[in-house]
Design an enzyme around this catalytic site. Structure first.
Site, PDB file in Angstrom:
ATOM      1  N   GLY A 212       0.837  -1.207   0.000  1.00  0.00           N
ATOM      2  CA  GLY A 212       0.000   0.000   0.000  1.00  0.00           C
ATOM      3  C   GLY A 212       0.862   1.242   0.000  1.00  0.00           C
ATOM      4  O   GLY A 212       2.053   1.175  -0.283  1.00  0.00           O
ATOM      5  N   ASN A 213       0.258   2.374   0.299  1.00  0.00           N
ATOM      6  CA  ASN A 213       1.041   3.606   0.429  1.00  0.00           C
ATOM      7  C   ASN A 213       0.403   4.501   1.486  1.00  0.00           C
ATOM      8  O   ASN A 213      -0.642   4.163   2.042  1.00  0.00           O
ATOM      9  CB  ASN A 213       1.171   4.313  -0.925  1.00  0.00           C
ATOM     10  CG  ASN A 213      -0.181   4.692  -1.492  1.00  0.00           C
ATOM     11  OD1 ASN A 213      -0.905   5.499  -0.926  1.00  0.00           O
ATOM     12  ND2 ASN A 213      -0.545   4.072  -2.618  1.00  0.00           N
ATOM     13  N   HIS A 214       1.041   5.636   1.759  1.00  0.00           N
ATOM     14  CA  HIS A 214       0.621   6.470   2.893  1.00  0.00           C
ATOM     15  C   HIS A 214      -0.518   7.440   2.581  1.00  0.00           C
ATOM     16  O   HIS A 214      -0.827   8.295   3.400  1.00  0.00           O
ATOM     17  CB  HIS A 214       1.816   7.281   3.405  1.00  0.00           C
ATOM     18  CG  HIS A 214       2.838   6.430   4.076  1.00  0.00           C
ATOM     19  ND1 HIS A 214       2.558   5.690   5.193  1.00  0.00           N
ATOM     20  CD2 HIS A 214       4.140   6.198   3.781  1.00  0.00           C
ATOM     21  CE1 HIS A 214       3.647   5.036   5.565  1.00  0.00           C
ATOM     22  NE2 HIS A 214       4.614   5.315   4.720  1.00  0.00           N
ATOM     23  N   ALA A 280      -3.861   7.724  -5.027  1.00  0.00           N
ATOM     24  CA  ALA A 280      -2.465   7.272  -5.132  1.00  0.00           C
ATOM     25  C   ALA A 280      -2.526   5.785  -5.451  1.00  0.00           C
ATOM     26  O   ALA A 280      -2.516   4.937  -4.555  1.00  0.00           O
ATOM     27  CB  ALA A 280      -1.733   7.524  -3.830  1.00  0.00           C
TER      28      ALA A 280
END
Ligand code: CTP
Length: 403
Positions: A212-214, A280
């Site tokens: 995943g990402n932030h 994102a």
């Protein structure tokens, strides 16, 4: 929430039996996200208590120029109150107050607010049927209309006198619906359908792990709320985010992976006027997703990744009349990279965030953007809360829609 969300509403309550309904009205307006302050005529306090209305509005209620019972009484500034308001709603509006409004009398705080108000004024008449029909009342309505005041028509039905006819104040739900509809008429994005992607995507490795990402989704959610407040019908396709949005004009589709976001966006793209892709999205996902939790073993573990489809680029390939807006998150050669993305993905507008800028990027409440248009105009902005950034972006979209 609705288009009333964030609006400052000054509610004027006058002395009619329908004043008891103003408590429901305050509750409904607050529920729609409005900030409500109440000003009452002195006699209205005999019908509904200021305590009820201040509790529901979470604001002090005003009814006189000074607070008589307080030795350190302060001047209640009608001009300040009136200028605070985005709209002034007088409900119930008695024949007496309406006629004073038409004649310019200012013998109480509510009327002084009325004379000072620069915002739209709405009023919901409430009186017995013969008072309602009386020529002087009808003339008052005409005069108020000539001032630009907007009447929320009284309903037909049983009146406090026991008589049946027109004069009953419109029900609080109908008053709120009237306001929403009237405000909507003048909003720049009314009738427009906007698709927005937001948040991160999670790409499964096995049943318990993912890549995943932030991204928090804050920018996309702020865009969704701001678009809806400007009258758009919004479809928010959100990756996993802790944020919630409750707005009458926002439909939310929750997805997890890039593939799910791609499918949702493609299913609905044909139906929209504007698409803003702020998510994102993961660029890579594990080539194989393990059915069972991967057990720890000696040595290292190698994951093979494959590319996800670029949602924005794929919409750029099929777009017709739609205005397509993308984001670019860059760490170097920002302008150059963003301009290349704008062209390559066939966009109308790109929003550049640079991670080198303080106050920009993931998880923060602020952002610093530069807009780049199709005709190569570069418009930089200062660091601002994401809610304001959303409005800056939408302002440009509105300009392009009207160009
Ligand atoms: N985007 C998308 N689908 C993807 C990847 C990106 O829709 N699979 C969209 C994002 O929502 C954003 C824009 O493309 O609007 C640019 O994303 P960004 O990560 O800055 O750029 P990429 O095109 O992924 O290129 P790179 O990571 O190499 O900078």
């Amino acid at each position: 929430m609705s288009v009333l969300s964030g609006k400052n509403i000054l509610l004027g309550v006058t002395a009619g039996i329908a004043a008891y309904k103003s408590a429901f009205l305050v509750r409904l307006l607050v529920k729609e996200g409005a900030k409500v302050k109440v000003v009452m005529t002195p006699s209205a306090k005999e019908f509904v208590t200021p305590l009820t209305l201040s509790t529901l509005s979470k604001n002090e209620v005003f009814s006189s120029f000074t607070d008589d019972e307080n030795e350190n009484a302060q001047w209640n500034n009608h001009v300040e109150l009136a200028l605070w308001a985005d709209l002034f709603l007088i409900a119930p509006a008695t024949a007496n107050t309406l006629s004073k409004m038409a004649g310019g009398t200012s013998d109480n705080l509510l009327l002084a607010c009325y004379l000072s108000a620069k915002c739209p004024v709405y009023y919901a008449p409430a009186m017995d049927l013969d008072m309602y029909k009386h020529p002087t009342t009808q003339q008052t309505f005409d005069t108020l209309e000539s001032f630009g005041n907007i009447q929320i028509p009284a309903a037909y039905g049983e009146l406090a006198s026991g008589l049946v006819g027109q004069g009953r104040m419109a029900e609080p739900e109908d008053i709120v619906a009237f306001l929403e509809k009237d405000i909507l008429k003048s909003l720049p994005l009314r009738g427009k359908k906007i698709l927005i992607t937001a948040g991160p995507t999670y790409e499964a490795i096995d049943p318990v792990r993912f890549i995943g990402n932030h991204s928090s989704g804050k920018m996309g959610y702020a865009l969704a709320e701001a678009s809806a407040n400007l009258g758009a019908e919004v479809l928010l396709i959100s990756g996993p985010s802790n944020l919630q949005i409750l707005h009458n004009y926002v439909e939310v589709i929750r997805v997890t992976s890039a593939k799910e976001m791609y499918d949702a966006a493609h299913t609905r793209f044909g139906d929209c006027d504007v698409a803003i892709l702020s998510a994102a999205v993961a660029d890579y996902r594990p080539k194989q997703v393990a059915d069972q939790k991967i057990k720890k073993k000696e040595g290292s573990l190698t994951l093979q990744l494959e590319k996800t489809d670029d949602i924005l680029a794929s919409l750029g390939e099929i777009k017709q009349e739609q205005l397509l807006v993308g984001f670019a998150l860059e760490t170097e050669n920002e302008l150059e990279n963003a301009k290349t993305k704008l062209k390559k993905k066939n966009l109308d507008l790109i929003v550049l965030n640079s991670l080198n800028d303080k106050g920009a990027g993931f998880k923060t409440d602020t952002n610093k953007i530069t807009l780049i248009t199709k005709d190569n105009k570069v418009i930089p902005f200062s660091v601002k809360p994401k809610t304001e950034v959303a409005n800056d972006i939408l302002k440009h979209i509105i300009q392009q829609l009207h160009a």
